[in-house]
Design a protein around this motif. Structure first.
Motif, PDB file in Angstrom:
ATOM      1  N   SER A  80      52.523  74.175  55.579  1.00 54.22           N
ATOM      2  CA  SER A  80      52.074  73.595  54.303  1.00 54.22           C
ATOM      3  C   SER A  80      53.228  73.513  53.312  1.00 54.22           C
ATOM      4  O   SER A  80      53.373  72.528  52.587  1.00 54.22           O
ATOM      5  N   HIS A  81      54.061  74.566  53.295  1.00 52.03           N
ATOM      6  CA  HIS A  81      55.178  74.565  52.349  1.00 52.03           C
ATOM      7  C   HIS A  81      56.230  73.524  52.741  1.00 52.03           C
ATOM      8  O   HIS A  81      56.870  72.918  51.866  1.00 52.03           O
TER       9      HIS A  81
ATOM     10  N   SER B 118      53.408  83.254  57.570  1.00 50.03           N
ATOM     11  CA  SER B 118      52.638  82.728  58.694  1.00 50.03           C
ATOM     12  C   SER B 118      53.034  81.281  58.940  1.00 50.03           C
ATOM     13  O   SER B 118      53.481  80.574  58.027  1.00 50.03           O
ATOM     14  N   ARG B 119      52.853  80.841  60.166  1.00 48.21           N
ATOM     15  CA  ARG B 119      53.175  79.459  60.520  1.00 48.21           C
ATOM     16  C   ARG B 119      52.344  78.460  59.698  1.00 48.21           C
ATOM     17  O   ARG B 119      52.894  77.458  59.208  1.00 48.21           O
ATOM     18  N   PRO B 120      51.017  78.669  59.534  1.00 46.95           N
ATOM     19  CA  PRO B 120      50.249  77.688  58.756  1.00 46.95           C
ATOM     20  C   PRO B 120      50.768  77.531  57.325  1.00 46.95           C
ATOM     21  O   PRO B 120      50.867  76.405  56.821  1.00 46.95           O
TER      22      PRO B 120
ATOM     23  N   SER C  81      52.477  85.799  61.720  1.00 48.64           N
ATOM     24  CA  SER C  81      53.814  86.155  61.249  1.00 48.64           C
ATOM     25  C   SER C  81      54.720  86.464  62.436  1.00 48.64           C
ATOM     26  O   SER C  81      55.887  86.812  62.252  1.00 48.64           O
ATOM     27  N   TYR C  82      54.172  86.369  63.659  1.00 50.04           N
ATOM     28  CA  TYR C  82      54.978  86.470  64.884  1.00 50.04           C
ATOM     29  C   TYR C  82      55.035  85.096  65.550  1.00 50.04           C
ATOM     30  O   TYR C  82      54.079  84.323  65.477  1.00 50.04           O
ATOM     31  N   ALA C  83      56.153  84.836  66.220  1.00 50.31           N
ATOM     32  CA  ALA C  83      56.353  83.513  66.808  1.00 50.31           C
ATOM     33  C   ALA C  83      55.353  83.214  67.916  1.00 50.31           C
ATOM     34  O   ALA C  83      54.849  82.091  68.027  1.00 50.31           O
ATOM     35  N   ASP C  84      55.048  84.200  68.764  1.00 53.45           N
ATOM     36  CA  ASP C  84      54.127  83.974  69.885  1.00 53.45           C
ATOM     37  C   ASP C  84      52.715  84.369  69.458  1.00 53.45           C
ATOM     38  O   ASP C  84      52.171  85.381  69.872  1.00 53.45           O
ATOM     39  N   PHE C  85      52.122  83.537  68.624  1.00 56.44           N
ATOM     40  CA  PHE C  85      50.813  83.823  68.050  1.00 56.44           C
ATOM     41  C   PHE C  85      49.728  83.725  69.121  1.00 56.44           C
ATOM     42  O   PHE C  85      49.594  82.714  69.793  1.00 56.44           O
TER      43      PHE C  85
ATOM     44  N   LEU D   2      63.162  73.090  57.079  1.00 61.64           N
ATOM     45  CA  LEU D   2      62.028  73.970  57.356  1.00 61.64           C
ATOM     46  C   LEU D   2      61.127  73.367  58.425  1.00 61.64           C
ATOM     47  O   LEU D   2      60.634  74.078  59.311  1.00 61.64           O
ATOM     48  N   ASN D   3      60.907  72.074  58.358  1.00 60.83           N
ATOM     49  CA  ASN D   3      60.088  71.407  59.377  1.00 60.83           C
ATOM     50  C   ASN D   3      60.693  71.598  60.760  1.00 60.83           C
ATOM     51  O   ASN D   3      59.984  71.841  61.741  1.00 60.83           O
ATOM     52  N   ASP D   4      61.998  71.508  60.835  1.00 58.59           N
ATOM     53  CA  ASP D   4      62.684  71.659  62.112  1.00 58.59           C
ATOM     54  C   ASP D   4      62.523  73.084  62.649  1.00 58.59           C
ATOM     55  O   ASP D   4      62.371  73.291  63.853  1.00 58.59           O
ATOM     56  N   LEU D   5      62.547  74.069  61.750  1.00 58.00           N
ATOM     57  CA  LEU D   5      62.390  75.461  62.179  1.00 58.00           C
ATOM     58  C   LEU D   5      61.012  75.729  62.778  1.00 58.00           C
ATOM     59  O   LEU D   5      60.826  76.687  63.534  1.00 58.00           O
ATOM     60  N   LEU D   6      60.048  74.899  62.430  1.00 52.24           N
ATOM     61  CA  LEU D   6      58.683  75.085  62.927  1.00 52.24           C
ATOM     62  C   LEU D   6      58.473  74.464  64.308  1.00 52.24           C
ATOM     63  O   LEU D   6      57.418  74.652  64.910  1.00 52.24           O
ATOM     64  N   ALA D   7      59.463  73.752  64.818  1.00 55.45           N
ATOM     65  CA  ALA D   7      59.328  73.097  66.120  1.00 55.45           C
ATOM     66  C   ALA D   7      59.230  74.129  67.236  1.00 55.45           C
ATOM     67  O   ALA D   7      59.868  75.191  67.172  1.00 55.45           O
ATOM     68  N   PRO D   8      58.424  73.861  68.280  1.00 58.43           N
ATOM     69  CA  PRO D   8      58.276  74.814  69.397  1.00 58.43           C
ATOM     70  C   PRO D   8      59.593  75.175  70.062  1.00 58.43           C
ATOM     71  O   PRO D   8      59.745  76.258  70.630  1.00 58.43           O
TER      72      PRO D   8
END
Length: 612
Positions: free
Chosen positions: A344-345, A338-340, A159-163, A354-360
């Motif tokens: 999935s969502h 969480s990122r995983p 739930s944190y960006a720097d997992f 949402l996919n774009d928000l998951l980019a590094p």
């Protein structure tokens, strides 16, 4: 653990030897204290003093020894490391288990087999007990390690960006220094065992292969008393504690200053008292109480409604079958994303946004999403269809929440007190509540909460009762210091107690105000400085109060005072920056020397933080 030495009176030791003994044991963790007790017992029985270099941990053993180092903020990394060390010992291996702040950095160059289990705190920070070791390994003084074989297990929270950021950086840095990675670093989320168990099995297999010869120590170590048994109540098997009191201690004038300043919603902080009668649970001030909560019905029904799912639908996951509503209430996280799951969502919803928000490259935006959205918010913003079985499998397991204990058993007996900030707010057009805080706030007298004790061995009152202490605890961060002051008063400690407290408003947010005023009058508290950030045009915080009293803060530290900080991570960083400035100005040194001064205080156990 940092523990007060046992009572020495009557004692054959002269006073100077007592003082020396207190200095020797201060800051030692539990394994070190047990070893020391056995060492002394062997001498008392007439055994010759062993040559310490041949005992586990000595440099002469490096080529035939496994060293397990852990850095832990909430106890999870410690538990994993202890389990691994226990398995290695049972397999006949020569193993030593060392907390990161107790690890002799000079020995790193001689290590041959090293396993590191370390958590990541907040937004990519090391746990407090590992700050010094992480900085050493990352710095210019780190030695080349061509003969070292190692493996790293990172623990984190997706739930944190720097997992697991600290685990990743340590793993990469050890390789840079020439060490050989035995196998890929593990990255465990809140469902720790999913990754930790296979990682431990792999680590043990490599250790058995590499350590074919086990040296035998020349000394017999005899404990002074039997090793303590495992506690009856743990995070896996909590105790049902009865609620004795649930009292609101903020916003008494609910429609006064706080109501207006918070946009119509007053701050709700509760003082809770729970009974531990009959549990056998013991705690020290500075420890935390783990609470295995249930998600409030508002959260559960919100998810069921937006997905249009039947809460009574039967769902099986990993050999357990429960109604969907029960999975969501008692088994799955509904407030921490969480990122995983978001990945999935994104696939389920086919959302490019949402996919774009998951980019590094979008880490800052991703962190903002995690900090502002609960599960139901995501489901509303990016609609998708989820089958009950798929949803339960995709969500993270519900994990306990830890709360700093706000009492001393010496004063309250078989009770434990908490200070809980209850989250209850409007966002995105819907009501929101905190998971654990909402659960606790809803408890009535006689209700029960599943709890256990999580020891925080680095956050203790000084073993030397003559030492002064400075406590910085804004908001609910003041909780452990209520226990500190009670403990010091009940034990007759002669050192002075200085508290710095901060909040938004004096009228609504001055937690335990009357208790602190009474403590000042009766001499249990010697100094109180406050900072209420919203009661004037200029915002004032505790770090500003520290800087204003810089000369006195430095004088107290120079005289041997212990310095404690409890509260939000961001506040902890601001206080640390203020301390660096104080030391630099008062000692007349540069920033590097000031940082070394604070590092030395941390190594001595005189600068302790409990930040979250």
């Amino acid at each position: 653990m940092t523990a007060a030495p046992p009572a020495l009176a009557p004692s054959p030791l002269p006073e100077e030897r007592k003082a020396l003994l207190a200095r020797v044991v201060e800051g030692l963790d539990q394994p070190s204290l047990w070893w020391l007790s056995g060492y002394a017992a062997g001498l008392a029985q007439g055994n010759p003093a062993p040559h310490l270099a041949v005992l586990p941990g000595g440099a002469a053993q490096a080529s035939q020894r496994l060293t397990v180092v852990y850095g832990s903020q909430t106890g999870n990394a410690r538990r994993v490391a202890e389990a691994l060390a226990g398995e290695a010992e049972a397999a006949g291996l020569n193993v030593r288990l060392v907390r990161a702040d107790a690890y002799p950095q000079r020995e790193l160059a001689n290590e041959r087999l090293l396993y590191v289990v370390i958590s990541t705190q907040g937004e990519g920070d090391p746990p407090d007990d590992a700050i010094g070791l992480v900085e050493f390994i990352a710095g210019k003084r780190a030695p080349k390690l061509p003969e070292l074989k190692y493996a790293v297990l990172g623990l984190g929270d997706s739930s944190y960006a720097d997992f697991c950021g600290i685990g990743r950086r340590l793993d990469a840095r050890l390789t840079e220094l020439g060490a050989s990675r035995l196998f890929a670093a593990g990255e465990a989320d809140l469902d720790i065992d999913t990754v930790a168990l296979p990682w431990r099995e792999q680590a043990l297999g490599h250790a058995k292969t590499l350590l074919k010869v086990t040296a035998t120590p020349s000394a017999t170590v005899t404990p002074l008393r039997p090793a303590p048994s495992a506690p009856a109540w743990t995070h896996d098997k909590p105790f049902a504690a009865e609620l004795l009191l649930n009292q609101r201690i903020s916003g008494r004038d609910f429609k006064g200053v706080g109501f207006l300043k918070y946009g119509g919603i007053g701050k709700d902080v509760r003082h809770l008292e729970l009974s531990l009668q009959g549990s056998g649970l013991h705690y020290e001030p500075g420890d935390a109480l783990g609470v295995r909560h249930r998600n409030p019905s508002l959260l559960v029904e919100g998810v069921l409604q937006v997905l249009e799912l039947d809460g009574d639908a039967s769902v099986q996951d990993k050999e357990e079958t429960l109604p969907l509503r029960e999975w969501l209430a008692a088994r799955r996280e509904l407030t921490k994303l969480s990122r995983p799951f978001l990945a999935s969502h994104a696939a389920q919803s086919r959302s490019e946004e949402l996919n774009d928000l998951l980019a590094p490259t979008r880490n800052a935006d991703f962190a903002a999403l995690l900090g502002s959205h609960q599960l139901a918010d995501v489901l509303r913003r990016w609609p998708a269809h989820w089958e009950p079985q798929e949803l339960v499998a995709a969500l993270r397991p519900l994990t306990p929440r830890l709360y700093s204990i706000a009492s001393s058993r010496k004063r309250v007996g078989e009770e434990v007190h908490l200070t809980v900030d209850v989250l209850d707010y409007q966002a995105f057009g819907h009501a929101h509540v905190g998971a654990a805080s909402g659960f606790l706030a809803a408890l009535g007298e006689g209700d029960q909460a599943p709890v256990y004790i999580e020891a925080n061995e680095r956050f203790r009152v000084p073993a030397d009762a003559n030492r002064d202490i400075i406590m910085v605890g804004p908001g609910t961060g003041v909780a452990p210091f209520r226990g500190f002051v009670q403990e010091r008063a009940e034990t007759g400690a002669r050192g002075r107690n200085w508290l710095l407290f901060g909040a938004r408003h004096f009228n609504t947010d001055f937690l335990y105000q009357t208790e602190w005023q009474d403590a000042l009058r009766n001499g249990e508290l010697h100094r109180l400085d406050v900072a209420f950030s919203r009661d004037q045009s200029e915002k004032i915080y505790v770090q500003q109060r520290l800087r204003e009293r810089g000369r006195e803060v430095y004088d107290w530290l120079q005289s041997g005072a212990h310095f404690y900080v409890c509260g939000a991570i961001a506040m902890g960083k601001d206080v640390h920056a203020a301390l660096l400035r104080i030391v630099s100005e008062q000692a007349g040194v540069d920033a590097e020397a000031a940082a070394e001064y604070l590092s030395k205080l941390q190594a001595e156990g005189r600068y302790s933080r409990d930040v979250y």
